[in-house]
Motif scaffolding. Structure first.
Motif, short mmCIF file in Angstrom:
data_model
loop_
_atom_site.label_atom_id
_atom_site.label_comp_id
_atom_site.label_asym_id
_atom_site.label_seq_id
_atom_site.Cartn_x
_atom_site.Cartn_y
_atom_site.Cartn_z
N GLY A 1 1.33 -25.07 -26.54
CA GLY A 1 2.60 -24.46 -26.89
C GLY A 1 2.49 -23.06 -27.45
N ARG A 2 1.34 -22.39 -27.20
CA ARG A 2 1.16 -21.03 -27.71
C ARG A 2 2.18 -20.09 -27.07
N VAL B 1 11.20 -19.42 -30.01
CA VAL B 1 10.76 -19.15 -28.64
C VAL B 1 9.88 -20.29 -28.13
N ARG B 2 10.16 -20.75 -26.92
CA ARG B 2 9.36 -21.81 -26.31
C ARG B 2 8.05 -21.21 -25.76
N PRO C 1 4.61 -21.22 -35.37
CA PRO C 1 4.23 -21.39 -33.96
C PRO C 1 2.90 -20.70 -33.67
N LEU C 2 2.20 -21.22 -32.66
CA LEU C 2 0.94 -20.61 -32.24
C LEU C 2 1.23 -19.33 -31.48
N ALA C 3 0.59 -18.24 -31.89
CA ALA C 3 0.76 -16.95 -31.21
C ALA C 3 -0.31 -16.00 -31.71
N SER C 4 -0.71 -15.09 -30.86
CA SER C 4 -1.70 -14.10 -31.26
C SER C 4 -1.05 -13.05 -32.16
N PRO C 5 -1.84 -12.30 -32.94
CA PRO C 5 -1.28 -11.23 -33.77
C PRO C 5 -0.48 -10.22 -32.95
N ALA C 6 -0.95 -9.94 -31.72
CA ALA C 6 -0.24 -8.96 -30.89
C ALA C 6 1.15 -9.48 -30.50
#
Length: 424
Positions: free
Chosen positions: A163-164, A156-157, A136-141
């Motif tokens: 869809g990040r 997680v949606r 899924p798209l997400a930042s390192p934090a």
């Protein structure tokens, strides 16, 4: 109305007491003639106690696991007519036993609440349908935050662009519920403090007593020998192909029984019983082979009688019949007693080596391990052969180590050259 009292019967063989293994009825039940009321355990077998009358159960005379003397009150049944005990002359009511548990009574304590070091262990929200390998798209934090919370990010949606997954999505996920597919993952790491106690009664108690008695009284020693079973397996396959439909399929056990019979001609000291109290060794001409068999109630050893007079198929049929009787709890006392030497096998689960415990008062037990294909050197060439270990134990008070080794070597020679099993 009257009372019919059933006392613990004299099962024979000089038995003075038996263990009440299991009730099949409870107080208040209506029973009919020949209905099984209880199972009792002797030193050798499980015995059914049937009802001789029609009536209503009014009292039980013991609890499962209780050792009862022959002649003691087992059960009281209210019957039409006078019965065998008039109500006016009835003794004080027998203490009613609780509804009988199974042969192994299990008492479970209430599990302690599962400890959950991370919120994810107790709070999970609705899942998102993503493939297991989809990232899924997400930042390192956000990824680190999810890791700290014990959240599987793919569930997680995401509310961000494309869809990040955002921090707010993690918080919403935790707040939205406590039930989804990730809960079992967290539960697998939860602390457990539950316990269970298993009452050792019935067959399990008899097995424990016999194993303890055997290891305390006999001077066990074991001997392991590797055997090439390629030739005998080829013979077995040939015989099954030719005669299996008409005579039944052969396993390896009948061949091993035959090998025992032939080898014992030269080693009669192995086919013996030792009375250590009288200090007498009895060697027997008859070869009664005990075949260790696993049943639902534990290990039983039905006996193939006069194996010396049986053909391969005769032995195979008898082994199968006895094994089925033992597994179904239908083996009689006679079928479970009188062996002179025992053969034990775990089949495909036989492992590489084992240390069988003697079936006292016998002095020898032959254990069969699993067959494996292995590269072997034969006449200078590396070939694939089917190999199997025999792991056997002996009573060193009666059997010398050299004799034990020669006995197993004799069996090895017979198995590796199967034609010699039938040459007189």
């Amino acid at each position: 109305m009257g009372t019919h009292v059933i006392k613990m019967p004299d099962i024979g063989e000089g038995i003075a007491e038996v263990e009440l293994s299991q009730w099949h009825v409870k107080v208040g039940d209506l029973v009919v003639e020949d209905q099984v009321l209880a199972d009792v355990m002797t030193d050798k077998a499980m015995v059914d106690i049937p009802s001789p009358v029609h009536g209503k159960v009014i009292a039980l005379g013991g609890q499962p696991g209780e050792v009862m003397a022959v002649g003691s009150v087992l059960i009281s049944i209210e019957v039409e007519g006078a019965g065998n005990l008039k109500e006016s002359a009835a003794p004080a009511p027998v203490k009613e036993a609780p509804v009988a548990p199974k042969a192994e009574a299990v008492v479970e304590s209430k599990p302690a609440p599962a400890a959950a070091p991370r919120p994810a262990a107790v709070c999970q929200g609705p899942m998102v349908a993503r493939e297991a390998d989809e990232r899924p798209l997400a930042s390192p934090a956000v990824r680190k935050h999810a890791l700290d919370l014990g959240i599987q990010l793919r569930l997680v949606r995401g509310s961000g662009p494309a869809g990040r997954v955002l921090h707010d999505d993690l918080d919403a996920y935790l707040a939205q519920g406590q039930s989804n597919a990730s809960a079992p993952v967290a539960a697998a790491y939860a602390q457990r403090n539950d316990e269970e106690q298993i009452q050792v009664i019935g067959m399990r108690r008899k097995i424990a007593q016999r194993m303890q008695d055997a290891t305390q009284r006999a001077a066990h020693f074991s001997y392991v020998e590797e055997i090439d079973v390629t030739a005998i397996e080829e013979l077995r396959a040939h015989l099954n192909e030719k005669h299996g439909a008409s005579r039944g399929k052969l396993t390896l056990l009948p061949f091993l029984v035959r090998a025992l019979v032939v080898a014992l001609r030269d080693f009669p000291q192995m086919n013996a019983r030792y009375d250590d109290e009288a200090q007498v060794i009895t060697r027997l001409g008859a070869v009664h082979v005990g075949v260790a068999t696993q049943s639902d109630v534990g290990l039983m050893v039905p006996v193939v009688r006069h194996a010396e007079a049986r053909s391969l198929w005769d032995s195979a049929i008898e082994i199968s019949r006895l094994a089925n009787a033992a597994r179904n709890g239908k083996a009689s006392r006679d079928e479970l007693s009188g062996s002179t030497i025992t053969l034990t096998s775990l089949g495909a689960l036989g492992g590489i080596v084992s240390t069988p415990v003697l079936n006292l008062p016998e002095v020898a037990i032959v254990g069969v391990n699993k067959i494996v294909e292995r590269p072997m050197v034969v006449k200078g060439q590396v070939v694939i052969r089917k190999m199997m270990n025999l792991s056997s134990s002996f009573d060193h008070r009666v059997v010398d180590g050299m004799d034990a080794a020669l006995f197993i070597q004799a069996i090895r020679g017979l198995i590796e050259q199967p034609a010699t099993l039938f040459v007189e």
